[in-house]
Design a protein around this motif. Structure first.
Motif, PDB file in Angstrom:
ATOM      1  N   ASP A 134       0.816  -1.221   0.000  1.00  0.00           N
ATOM      2  CA  ASP A 134       0.000   0.000   0.000  1.00  0.00           C
ATOM      3  C   ASP A 134       0.849   1.270   0.000  1.00  0.00           C
ATOM      4  O   ASP A 134       0.562   2.229   0.698  1.00  0.00           O
ATOM      5  CB  ASP A 134      -0.968   0.015   1.183  1.00  0.00           C
ATOM      6  CG  ASP A 134      -1.982  -1.112   1.107  1.00  0.00           C
ATOM      7  OD1 ASP A 134      -2.457  -1.398  -0.005  1.00  0.00           O
ATOM      8  OD2 ASP A 134      -2.288  -1.700   2.154  1.00  0.00           O
ATOM      9  N   ILE A 135       1.919   1.236  -0.784  1.00  0.00           N
ATOM     10  CA  ILE A 135       2.780   2.410  -0.916  1.00  0.00           C
ATOM     11  C   ILE A 135       2.787   2.829  -2.382  1.00  0.00           C
ATOM     12  O   ILE A 135       3.186   2.060  -3.256  1.00  0.00           O
ATOM     13  CB  ILE A 135       4.229   2.119  -0.460  1.00  0.00           C
ATOM     14  CG1 ILE A 135       4.255   1.662   0.997  1.00  0.00           C
ATOM     15  CG2 ILE A 135       5.102   3.350  -0.655  1.00  0.00           C
ATOM     16  CD1 ILE A 135       5.630   1.212   1.471  1.00  0.00           C
ATOM     17  N   GLN A 136       2.346   4.037  -2.630  1.00  0.00           N
ATOM     18  CA  GLN A 136       2.379   4.575  -3.986  1.00  0.00           C
ATOM     19  C   GLN A 136       3.690   5.321  -4.203  1.00  0.00           C
ATOM     20  O   GLN A 136       4.126   6.077  -3.339  1.00  0.00           O
ATOM     21  CB  GLN A 136       1.223   5.545  -4.205  1.00  0.00           C
ATOM     22  CG  GLN A 136      -0.127   4.905  -4.142  1.00  0.00           C
ATOM     23  CD  GLN A 136      -1.243   5.916  -4.334  1.00  0.00           C
ATOM     24  OE1 GLN A 136      -1.026   7.127  -4.264  1.00  0.00           O
ATOM     25  NE2 GLN A 136      -2.438   5.433  -4.564  1.00  0.00           N
ATOM     26  N   VAL A 137       4.285   5.094  -5.352  1.00  0.00           N
ATOM     27  CA  VAL A 137       5.516   5.787  -5.719  1.00  0.00           C
ATOM     28  C   VAL A 137       5.345   6.291  -7.143  1.00  0.00           C
ATOM     29  O   VAL A 137       4.929   5.544  -8.021  1.00  0.00           O
ATOM     30  CB  VAL A 137       6.742   4.849  -5.679  1.00  0.00           C
ATOM     31  CG1 VAL A 137       8.015   5.613  -6.022  1.00  0.00           C
ATOM     32  CG2 VAL A 137       6.872   4.165  -4.349  1.00  0.00           C
ATOM     33  N   TYR A 138       5.649   7.539  -7.345  1.00  0.00           N
ATOM     34  CA  TYR A 138       5.606   8.076  -8.698  1.00  0.00           C
ATOM     35  C   TYR A 138       6.548   9.257  -8.814  1.00  0.00           C
ATOM     36  O   TYR A 138       7.039   9.777  -7.820  1.00  0.00           O
ATOM     37  CB  TYR A 138       4.180   8.464  -9.107  1.00  0.00           C
ATOM     38  CG  TYR A 138       3.473   9.408  -8.165  1.00  0.00           C
ATOM     39  CD1 TYR A 138       3.495  10.782  -8.379  1.00  0.00           C
ATOM     40  CD2 TYR A 138       2.765   8.926  -7.064  1.00  0.00           C
ATOM     41  CE1 TYR A 138       2.841  11.645  -7.525  1.00  0.00           C
ATOM     42  CE2 TYR A 138       2.100   9.782  -6.206  1.00  0.00           C
ATOM     43  CZ  TYR A 138       2.146  11.135  -6.438  1.00  0.00           C
ATOM     44  OH  TYR A 138       1.492  11.998  -5.586  1.00  0.00           O
ATOM     45  N   SER A 139       6.812   9.632 -10.028  1.00  0.00           N
ATOM     46  CA  SER A 139       7.625  10.815 -10.265  1.00  0.00           C
ATOM     47  C   SER A 139       6.955  11.642 -11.345  1.00  0.00           C
ATOM     48  O   SER A 139       6.143  11.148 -12.124  1.00  0.00           O
ATOM     49  CB  SER A 139       9.054  10.447 -10.670  1.00  0.00           C
ATOM     50  OG  SER A 139       9.095   9.868 -11.938  1.00  0.00           O
ATOM     51  N   TYR A 140       7.276  12.892 -11.356  1.00  0.00           N
ATOM     52  CA  TYR A 140       6.757  13.788 -12.388  1.00  0.00           C
ATOM     53  C   TYR A 140       7.692  14.961 -12.556  1.00  0.00           C
ATOM     54  O   TYR A 140       8.600  15.171 -11.772  1.00  0.00           O
ATOM     55  CB  TYR A 140       5.326  14.240 -12.083  1.00  0.00           C
ATOM     56  CG  TYR A 140       5.151  15.036 -10.811  1.00  0.00           C
ATOM     57  CD1 TYR A 140       5.213  16.421 -10.823  1.00  0.00           C
ATOM     58  CD2 TYR A 140       4.909  14.400  -9.597  1.00  0.00           C
ATOM     59  CE1 TYR A 140       5.045  17.154  -9.667  1.00  0.00           C
ATOM     60  CE2 TYR A 140       4.740  15.122  -8.436  1.00  0.00           C
ATOM     61  CZ  TYR A 140       4.808  16.508  -8.477  1.00  0.00           C
ATOM     62  OH  TYR A 140       4.649  17.226  -7.318  1.00  0.00           O
ATOM     63  N   SER A 141       7.444  15.724 -13.598  1.00  0.00           N
ATOM     64  CA  SER A 141       8.335  16.810 -13.965  1.00  0.00           C
ATOM     65  C   SER A 141       7.716  18.162 -13.656  1.00  0.00           C
ATOM     66  O   SER A 141       6.540  18.382 -13.878  1.00  0.00           O
ATOM     67  CB  SER A 141       8.630  16.734 -15.455  1.00  0.00           C
ATOM     68  OG  SER A 141       9.353  17.866 -15.876  1.00  0.00           O
TER      69      SER A 141
END
Length: 135
Positions: free
Chosen positions: A71-78
């Motif tokens: 239940d851990i969300q990981v994301y990246s964005y610019s």
């Protein structure tokens, strides 16, 4: 589009935290010599003649495992700014680690110029997320 493999450090920590990769033909390995010194420079395809190995994984599969199993969300964005010559994009990438239960949200940015790509920021976010898992 080519899937991004995780680095040795992330693959090793993921294994320690219980991530199991099912072997598939053509999969990459981080190999170790007979003294279990890992050859970290790049993943290899064949584990033969070596005594230990860690299966490599893609960022997307590890990201899915973190979301589905922990239940851990990981994301990246610019943070992208358009401008300069011919509308060229200039941007910094950040990662976000958001456990679904609890109030800890970790964010990393590139103010020091650390994350020049989506994949680099995501890799760091995955590593930070793995450190949250208690075993």
């Amino acid at each position: 589009m080519k899937e991004q493999l995780v680095t040795f450090e992330v693959a090793k920590l993921a294994k320690e935290k219980g991530y199991k990769v099912k072997y598939e033909s053509g999969q990459f390995f981080f190999l170790a010599d007979k003294d279990e010194n890992y050859l970290k420079d790049k993943p290899h395809r064949t584990p033969f003649e070596h005594y230990a190995y860690i299966l490599s994984s893609t960022q997307s599969l590890l990201q899915k495992w973190l979301r589905d199993e922990h239940d851990i969300q990981v994301y990246s964005y610019s943070h992208t700014v358009r401008g300069g010559d011919k509308g060229k994009k200039f941007g910094d990438y950040i990662y976000v680690v958001n456990p679904l239960y609890g109030d800890t949200v970790l964010m990393g940015d590139s103010r020091e110029g650390k994350y020049q790509s989506y994949e680099e920021a995501l890799e760091k976010g995955i590593y930070q997320a793995l450190k949250l898992i208690k075993i």
